[in-house]
Design an enzyme around this catalytic site. Structure first.
Site, PDB file in Angstrom:
ATOM      1  N   GLY A  54     -13.402 -13.811   5.149  1.00  0.00           N
ATOM      2  CA  GLY A  54     -14.032 -14.806   4.274  1.00  0.00           C
ATOM      3  C   GLY A  54     -15.072 -14.285   3.306  1.00  0.00           C
ATOM      4  CD  GLU A 109     -19.428 -15.473   8.513  1.00  0.00           C
ATOM      5  OE1 GLU A 109     -18.577 -14.915   7.808  1.00  0.00           O
ATOM      6  OE2 GLU A 109     -19.216 -15.841   9.682  1.00  0.00           O
ATOM      7  CG  ASP A 110     -16.920 -17.215   5.303  1.00  0.00           C
ATOM      8  OD1 ASP A 110     -17.610 -17.196   6.346  1.00  0.00           O
ATOM      9  OD2 ASP A 110     -15.707 -17.479   5.328  1.00  0.00           O
ATOM     10  CG  ASP A 113     -19.254 -24.937  11.227  1.00  0.00           C
ATOM     11  OD1 ASP A 113     -20.090 -25.834  11.387  1.00  0.00           O
ATOM     12  OD2 ASP A 113     -18.030 -25.154  11.322  1.00  0.00           O
ATOM     13  CE  LYS A 141     -19.312 -26.553   6.698  1.00  0.00           C
ATOM     14  NZ  LYS A 141     -18.058 -26.873   7.423  1.00  0.00           N
ATOM     15  CG  PHE A 162     -12.536 -27.320   5.936  1.00  0.00           C
ATOM     16  CD1 PHE A 162     -12.909 -26.609   7.058  1.00  0.00           C
ATOM     17  CD2 PHE A 162     -11.557 -26.790   5.103  1.00  0.00           C
ATOM     18  CE1 PHE A 162     -12.319 -25.389   7.370  1.00  0.00           C
ATOM     19  CE2 PHE A 162     -10.960 -25.575   5.395  1.00  0.00           C
ATOM     20  CZ  PHE A 162     -11.345 -24.877   6.536  1.00  0.00           C
ATOM     21  CG  ASP A 169      -8.795 -19.321   5.369  1.00  0.00           C
ATOM     22  OD1 ASP A 169      -9.958 -19.282   5.809  1.00  0.00           O
ATOM     23  OD2 ASP A 169      -7.795 -19.384   6.098  1.00  0.00           O
ATOM     24  NE  ARG A 175      -8.404 -15.577   3.486  1.00  0.00           N
ATOM     25  CZ  ARG A 175      -9.207 -15.899   4.504  1.00  0.00           C
ATOM     26  NH1 ARG A 175     -10.476 -16.126   4.283  1.00  0.00           N
ATOM     27  NH2 ARG A 175      -8.731 -15.995   5.732  1.00  0.00           N
TER      28      ARG A 175
HETATM   29  P1  5GP Z   1     -19.339 -20.455  13.269  1.00  0.00           P
HETATM   30  O1  5GP Z   1     -19.202 -19.353  14.278  1.00  0.00           O
HETATM   31  O2  5GP Z   1     -20.621 -20.410  12.476  1.00  0.00           O
HETATM   32  O3  5GP Z   1     -19.078 -21.819  13.853  1.00  0.00           O
HETATM   33  O4  5GP Z   1     -18.103 -20.278  12.315  1.00  0.00           O
HETATM   34  C1  5GP Z   1     -18.189 -19.678  11.088  1.00  0.00           C
HETATM   35  C2  5GP Z   1     -16.784 -19.447  10.568  1.00  0.00           C
HETATM   36  O5  5GP Z   1     -16.000 -20.655  10.629  1.00  0.00           O
HETATM   37  C3  5GP Z   1     -16.830 -19.072   9.112  1.00  0.00           C
HETATM   38  O6  5GP Z   1     -16.921 -17.667   8.955  1.00  0.00           O
HETATM   39  C4  5GP Z   1     -15.507 -19.624   8.598  1.00  0.00           C
HETATM   40  O7  5GP Z   1     -14.486 -18.692   8.844  1.00  0.00           O
HETATM   41  C5  5GP Z   1     -15.262 -20.829   9.446  1.00  0.00           C
HETATM   42  N1  5GP Z   1     -15.730 -22.054   8.760  1.00  0.00           N
HETATM   43  C6  5GP Z   1     -16.773 -22.835   9.121  1.00  0.00           C
HETATM   44  N2  5GP Z   1     -16.915 -23.859   8.245  1.00  0.00           N
HETATM   45  C7  5GP Z   1     -15.941 -23.714   7.308  1.00  0.00           C
HETATM   46  C8  5GP Z   1     -15.573 -24.445   6.110  1.00  0.00           C
HETATM   47  O8  5GP Z   1     -16.149 -25.467   5.700  1.00  0.00           O
HETATM   48  N3  5GP Z   1     -14.509 -23.962   5.397  1.00  0.00           N
HETATM   49  C9  5GP Z   1     -13.827 -22.838   5.783  1.00  0.00           C
HETATM   50  N4  5GP Z   1     -12.822 -22.457   4.993  1.00  0.00           N
HETATM   51  N5  5GP Z   1     -14.148 -22.117   6.892  1.00  0.00           N
HETATM   52  C10 5GP Z   1     -15.194 -22.554   7.644  1.00  0.00           C
HETATM   53 MG    MG Z   2     -15.134 -16.481   8.755  1.00  0.00          MG
END
Ligand code: 5GP
Ligand code: MG
Length: 185
Positions: A54, A109-110, A113, A141, A162, A169, A175
């Protein structure tokens, strides 16, 4: 967020609901973040570690705004799949080839969440004895309950929907879309 009705051939016939962050807004923010990162590391070795997949576009734009020597490598972390309970560790499917010891690590990181991925990654990387670890995320977020580390560099606070584009993606699509958007359902 800004509404758009502009048809985009990159979207497989799907419509973008709203453009959350435009190409120009992202470019402007990368320039500011690059300046902050440059100022934050007056000395020492800086290793920018992109979390695949990402972060690939954000990292490419970000590093070109950092005006000091640095190296780039990537991490691929195992996905949690549908697990609702954390396994306690994260596995690296690709591990940086360079030694991390004594270096300033900037994890890119992208989107943050739950924060679970980064929480486990930081713990894992701390064992490699870097000089410091900081997190830079394009989007945050602000709902992360599992992350005990501060996200030092944040591009934008993200809405609780989302998002796709600019590296993010949905089932590997979108992407390459040059802005961040939510999809129409
Ligand atoms: P976390 O471990 O913080 O819950 O998850 C982070 C990962 O979940 C991000 O690197 C991404 O791959 C995915 N993710 C979380 N929210 C989104 C979103 O709104 N859109 C997309 N495409 N991926 C997300
Ligand atoms: Mg990711």
């Amino acid at each position: 967020m800004m509404s758009t009705s502009v048809p985009d051939p990159r979207l497989k016939g799907r419509a973008v609901d709203r453009i959350a962050f435009s190409e120009q807004a992202i470019a402007d923010r990368c320039r500011v973040l690059g300046g902050e990162i440059t100022a934050a590391y007056p000395d020492g070795e800086l290793l920018v570690l992109g979390l695949l997949k990402g972060s690939f576009i954000f990292l490419a734009d970000l590093v070109r705004e950092i005006e000091r020597p640095l190296h780039v490598d990537f991490l691929v972390a195992s996905s949690y799949g549908n697990a609702t309970v954390s396994s306690g560790t994260v596995r690296l499917l690709y591990d940086p080839e360079t030694s991390l010891e004594g270096k300033h690590l900037l994890l890119v990181e992208d989107i943050v969440d739950s924060g679970r991925t980064l929480q486990h990654l930081v713990t894992l990387l701390q064992a490699r004895r870097p000089a410091s670890i900081a997190i830079c995320a394009l989007l945050h977020k602000r709902i992360a309950t599992e992350l005990q580390h501060r996200v030092r560099f944040v591009g934008f606070d993200a809405p609780p929907v989302f998002l796709v584009g600019y590296g993010l993606d949905h089932a590997e699509d979108f992407r390459h879309v040059p802005y961040v958007a939510s999809l129409a359902t």
